[in-house]
Design a protein around this motif. Structure first.
Motif, PDB file in Angstrom:
ATOM      1  N   ASP A  44      44.706  32.820  86.420  1.00  0.00           N
ATOM      2  CA  ASP A  44      43.596  31.865  86.550  1.00  0.00           C
ATOM      3  C   ASP A  44      42.668  31.943  85.338  1.00  0.00           C
ATOM      4  O   ASP A  44      42.209  30.927  84.824  1.00  0.00           O
ATOM      5  CB  ASP A  44      42.774  32.162  87.812  1.00  0.00           C
ATOM      6  CG  ASP A  44      43.595  31.995  89.085  1.00  0.00           C
ATOM      7  OD1 ASP A  44      44.572  31.233  89.051  1.00  0.00           O
ATOM      8  OD2 ASP A  44      43.248  32.646  90.086  1.00  0.00           O
ATOM      9  N   SER A 165      41.400  26.418  90.916  1.00  0.00           N
ATOM     10  CA  SER A 165      41.203  25.111  91.555  1.00  0.00           C
ATOM     11  C   SER A 165      42.052  25.038  92.820  1.00  0.00           C
ATOM     12  O   SER A 165      43.009  25.796  92.990  1.00  0.00           O
ATOM     13  CB  SER A 165      41.657  24.010  90.601  1.00  0.00           C
ATOM     14  OG  SER A 165      43.057  24.114  90.421  1.00  0.00           O
ATOM     15  N   ALA A 166      41.696  24.073  93.694  1.00  0.00           N
ATOM     16  CA  ALA A 166      42.452  23.903  94.944  1.00  0.00           C
ATOM     17  C   ALA A 166      43.919  23.643  94.638  1.00  0.00           C
ATOM     18  O   ALA A 166      44.812  24.164  95.299  1.00  0.00           O
ATOM     19  CB  ALA A 166      41.851  22.752  95.749  1.00  0.00           C
ATOM     20  N   GLN A 167      44.145  22.876  93.583  1.00  0.00           N
ATOM     21  CA  GLN A 167      45.524  22.541  93.241  1.00  0.00           C
ATOM     22  C   GLN A 167      46.316  23.800  92.860  1.00  0.00           C
ATOM     23  O   GLN A 167      47.434  24.015  93.312  1.00  0.00           O
ATOM     24  CB  GLN A 167      45.528  21.547  92.088  1.00  0.00           C
ATOM     25  CG  GLN A 167      46.897  20.948  91.849  1.00  0.00           C
ATOM     26  CD  GLN A 167      46.953  20.251  90.508  1.00  0.00           C
ATOM     27  OE1 GLN A 167      45.922  19.983  89.888  1.00  0.00           O
ATOM     28  NE2 GLN A 167      48.158  19.969  90.050  1.00  0.00           N
ATOM     29  N   ARG A 168      45.683  24.624  92.056  1.00  0.00           N
ATOM     30  CA  ARG A 168      46.334  25.879  91.635  1.00  0.00           C
ATOM     31  C   ARG A 168      46.611  26.785  92.829  1.00  0.00           C
ATOM     32  O   ARG A 168      47.652  27.415  92.921  1.00  0.00           O
ATOM     33  CB  ARG A 168      45.399  26.616  90.678  1.00  0.00           C
ATOM     34  CG  ARG A 168      46.001  26.867  89.322  1.00  0.00           C
ATOM     35  CD  ARG A 168      45.063  27.653  88.466  1.00  0.00           C
ATOM     36  NE  ARG A 168      45.711  28.899  88.041  1.00  0.00           N
ATOM     37  CZ  ARG A 168      46.648  28.973  87.108  1.00  0.00           C
ATOM     38  NH1 ARG A 168      47.084  27.892  86.510  1.00  0.00           N
ATOM     39  NH2 ARG A 168      47.168  30.139  86.774  1.00  0.00           N
ATOM     40  N   ARG A 170      47.135  25.859  95.941  1.00  0.00           N
ATOM     41  CA  ARG A 170      48.243  25.338  96.755  1.00  0.00           C
ATOM     42  C   ARG A 170      49.596  25.445  96.063  1.00  0.00           C
ATOM     43  O   ARG A 170      50.626  25.580  96.716  1.00  0.00           O
ATOM     44  CB  ARG A 170      47.974  23.887  97.164  1.00  0.00           C
ATOM     45  CG  ARG A 170      47.353  23.761  98.542  1.00  0.00           C
ATOM     46  CD  ARG A 170      48.097  24.565  99.594  1.00  0.00           C
ATOM     47  NE  ARG A 170      49.355  23.983  99.996  1.00  0.00           N
ATOM     48  CZ  ARG A 170      49.513  23.182 101.034  1.00  0.00           C
ATOM     49  NH1 ARG A 170      48.495  22.865 101.790  1.00  0.00           N
ATOM     50  NH2 ARG A 170      50.702  22.698 101.343  1.00  0.00           N
ATOM     51  N   GLU A 171      49.582  25.397  94.717  1.00  0.00           N
ATOM     52  CA  GLU A 171      50.850  25.535  94.004  1.00  0.00           C
ATOM     53  C   GLU A 171      51.515  26.863  94.338  1.00  0.00           C
ATOM     54  O   GLU A 171      52.716  27.021  94.229  1.00  0.00           O
ATOM     55  CB  GLU A 171      50.623  25.464  92.491  1.00  0.00           C
ATOM     56  CG  GLU A 171      50.557  24.048  91.971  1.00  0.00           C
ATOM     57  CD  GLU A 171      50.001  23.978  90.547  1.00  0.00           C
ATOM     58  OE1 GLU A 171      49.715  22.845  90.126  1.00  0.00           O
ATOM     59  OE2 GLU A 171      49.841  25.028  89.888  1.00  0.00           O
ATOM     60  N   ARG A 172      50.689  27.840  94.719  1.00  0.00           N
ATOM     61  CA  ARG A 172      51.240  29.174  95.003  1.00  0.00           C
ATOM     62  C   ARG A 172      51.730  29.306  96.430  1.00  0.00           C
ATOM     63  O   ARG A 172      52.221  30.355  96.819  1.00  0.00           O
ATOM     64  CB  ARG A 172      50.169  30.227  94.746  1.00  0.00           C
ATOM     65  CG  ARG A 172      49.865  30.346  93.292  1.00  0.00           C
ATOM     66  CD  ARG A 172      48.833  31.413  93.046  1.00  0.00           C
ATOM     67  NE  ARG A 172      48.502  31.438  91.646  1.00  0.00           N
ATOM     68  CZ  ARG A 172      47.305  31.691  91.165  1.00  0.00           C
ATOM     69  NH1 ARG A 172      46.305  31.950  91.986  1.00  0.00           N
ATOM     70  NH2 ARG A 172      47.096  31.692  89.879  1.00  0.00           N
ATOM     71  N   ALA A 218      41.518  24.567 100.522  1.00  0.00           N
ATOM     72  CA  ALA A 218      42.652  24.179  99.671  1.00  0.00           C
ATOM     73  C   ALA A 218      43.942  24.050 100.481  1.00  0.00           C
ATOM     74  O   ALA A 218      44.978  23.678  99.940  1.00  0.00           O
ATOM     75  CB  ALA A 218      42.831  25.192  98.552  1.00  0.00           C
TER      76      ALA A 218
END
Ligand code: 5AD
Ligand code: SF4
Length: 477
Positions: A44, A165-168, A170-172, A218
């Motif tokens: 991050d 970020s929320a996107q990061r 959720r990518e995980r 997220a």
């Protein structure tokens, strides 16, 4: 962050931006979940510094090794990896694309100076409590320095780490870790953690709750609270009072969207009444407890400075089972601690039979420089350790398979985490952390669905959805 080509050490050429291509970082993580989590947080930070993700060292502009020191010849592994990276770095010198090499984690903490001395290709060393300083250290590294940062100001780290970020997030995936506690004051005589990770520190309740709320927003459904000694958690609450792990779990269970809570790794001596009560009262606290015992012999437990004996451990197991009858246990074991006799080892097997584990990690004792165990003159022969480990693992494996086989025919709530290996398949985990795959649409990722378990393979289960039996959602167990 600035992407301008910076003048770097004399012989180096300008970095990636001159190629009109974003920089990329490859992070290689060794060791425990704490390191996996730390690697994510370093990712991050690097993202904010303009680094994308590289899938290998070959395609990276920065390679960061997040090292582990707990067992084996971990530091030697790091040095041999660094040897390979040095060659890669030399090849790069002929191109316009430089390679920065960073060493983080517990080997960095314990042997930072030695790493810098022995491996000139390393550009920076950063210990586990100083990750928030990475941007600064990278700048120094690019400007000719070779910084080493291994201080112990844990509180600063958490206050200063940027949040993804929320996107990061959720990518995980739909399950996430949150470190709530770090360090250890127990000083088991085999273990380097108190030396590499420092004294126990608990994050304040409000910080942990804020992290969990952010994760929930997220779309995260499951949170595992992490700490080297997580049940020694005693973070300060809003009123300045110490809050136990049991109370923290109750707070977190109220957050909307968080359907599952877990914690790891705990120490038997810190299992307190509030934690048992949380297992009894909080449905979202999963019925699975990782409770390392290391040995079943009272003599060895005392020599290990574990602060409990076999009977005390069994009493804890009884208490947690009384609080949550469907709970399953896993543990860590060490064979061949100095002075361990055949009779001591048999006592460990007896304890395993008495408890019955759903899973376990087991290791041969490995002599860690600087720990009291390493000084002892009654080290156990490697061949004896091998043989004991094989017997121990055979028993644990038998128990694990029996636990999985017993699930067949039952219905379990499964958190769907990702697509399965085959088209039309999805995969997730049961409350007992068993991997399971089934047919179903991808839209179910992030949902908890009732699944009948139809078969148990060696490493995963297969199942089928039985929503028709539970039209309102999750099954009751
Ligand atoms: N040798 C073998 N195993 C060890 N562990 C920690 N230190 C050592 C060592 N020196 C194991 C313990 C611990 C787990 C994280 O690693 O079982 O619970
Ligand atoms: Fe190491 Fe013991 Fe602390 Fe666990 S409790 S981190 S094994 S010293």
């Amino acid at each position: 962050m600035s992407e301008s080509p910076e003048p770097i050490r004399g012989e180096r050429k300008p970095e990636a931006p001159a190629l009109n291509r974003p920089r990329r970082a490859f992070i290689k993580s060794y060791g425990c979940q704490m390191n996996v989590y730390d690697s994510e947080r370093m990712g991050d930070i690097l993202a904010l510094e303009g680094y994308g993700v590289a899938k290998s060292a070959e395609t990276a502009d920065l390679v960061l090794l997040n090292t582990c020191h707990i067992r084996e010849r971990a530091s030697e592994k790091v040095f041999s990896e660094l040897g390979r990276l040095r060659e890669l770095k030399e090849q790069r010198r002929a191109t316009s694309r430089d390679l920065l090499i960073a060493v983080a984690g517990c080997v960095a903490q314990a042997e930072g100076r030695e790493i810098m001395r022995r491996q000139s290709a390393v550009d920076l060393v950063v210990g586990p409590q100083s990750y928030h300083r990475l941007p600064d250290l990278l700048r120094q590294a690019r400007l000719n320095g070779r910084p080493i940062e291994t201080e112990f100001p844990v509180a600063d780290k958490f206050a200063e780490l940027p949040y993804p970020s929320a996107q990061r997030i959720r990518e995980r995936g739909v399950a996430a870790f949150v470190t709530v506690q770090e360090g250890c004051d127990k000083f088991c005589t085999f273990c380097v953690v108190p030396y590499t990770r420092g004294a126990e520190f608990s994050r304040p309740v409000t910080q942990v709750v804020a992290d969990a709320e952010r994760l929930a927003r997220a779309g995260i459904r499951e949170i595992t609270l992490l700490g080297q000694n997580v049940n020694a958690y005693h973070g300060e609450d809003e009123h300045g009072r110490a809050c136990s792990l049991g109370s923290l779990i109750r707070r977190l269970a109220e957050i909307q969207g968080i359907a599952r809570l877990r914690y790891t790794t705990s120490h038997p001596a810190d299992m307190d009444a509030e934690l048992f009560a949380a297992h009894r009262d909080v449905p979202s606290l999963m019925p699975y407890l990782h409770l390392p015992v290391q040995s079943g012999s009272d003599r060895v437990l005392a020599a290990m400075n574990r602060k409990h004996d076999g009977a005390h451990y069994l009493d804890i197991v009884d208490k947690v089972r009384a609080a949550r009858p469907n709970i399953a246990l896993s543990s860590d074991f060490i064979v061949g601690f100095p002075g361990e006799t055949d009779a001591d080892f048999e006592a460990t097997l007896a304890l395993i039979r008495a408890v019955g584990y759903a899973g376990a990690f087991s290791f041969k004792y490995s002599r860690r420089p600087g720990t009291p165990g390493a000084e002892r003159h009654d080290q156990v022969d490697e061949a004896v350790k091998e043989e004991r480990l094989a017997r121990l693992q055979a028993l644990l494996e038998e128990q694990r398979q029996a636990f999985n086989a017993a699930a067949v025919g039952r219905v379990a709530n499964v958190l769907i985490e990702k697509k399965g290996r085959h088209p039309g398949q999805i995969a997730g985990r049961t409350p007992y952390l068993q991997a399971i795959h089934l047919d179903g649409p991808e839209e179910l990722i992030g949902e908890i669905v009732p699944v009948e378990i139809i078969a148990a393979g060696p490493n995963s289960l297969s199942g089928r959805r039985v929503d028709e039996r539970y039209p309102a959602g999750e099954c009751p167990t």
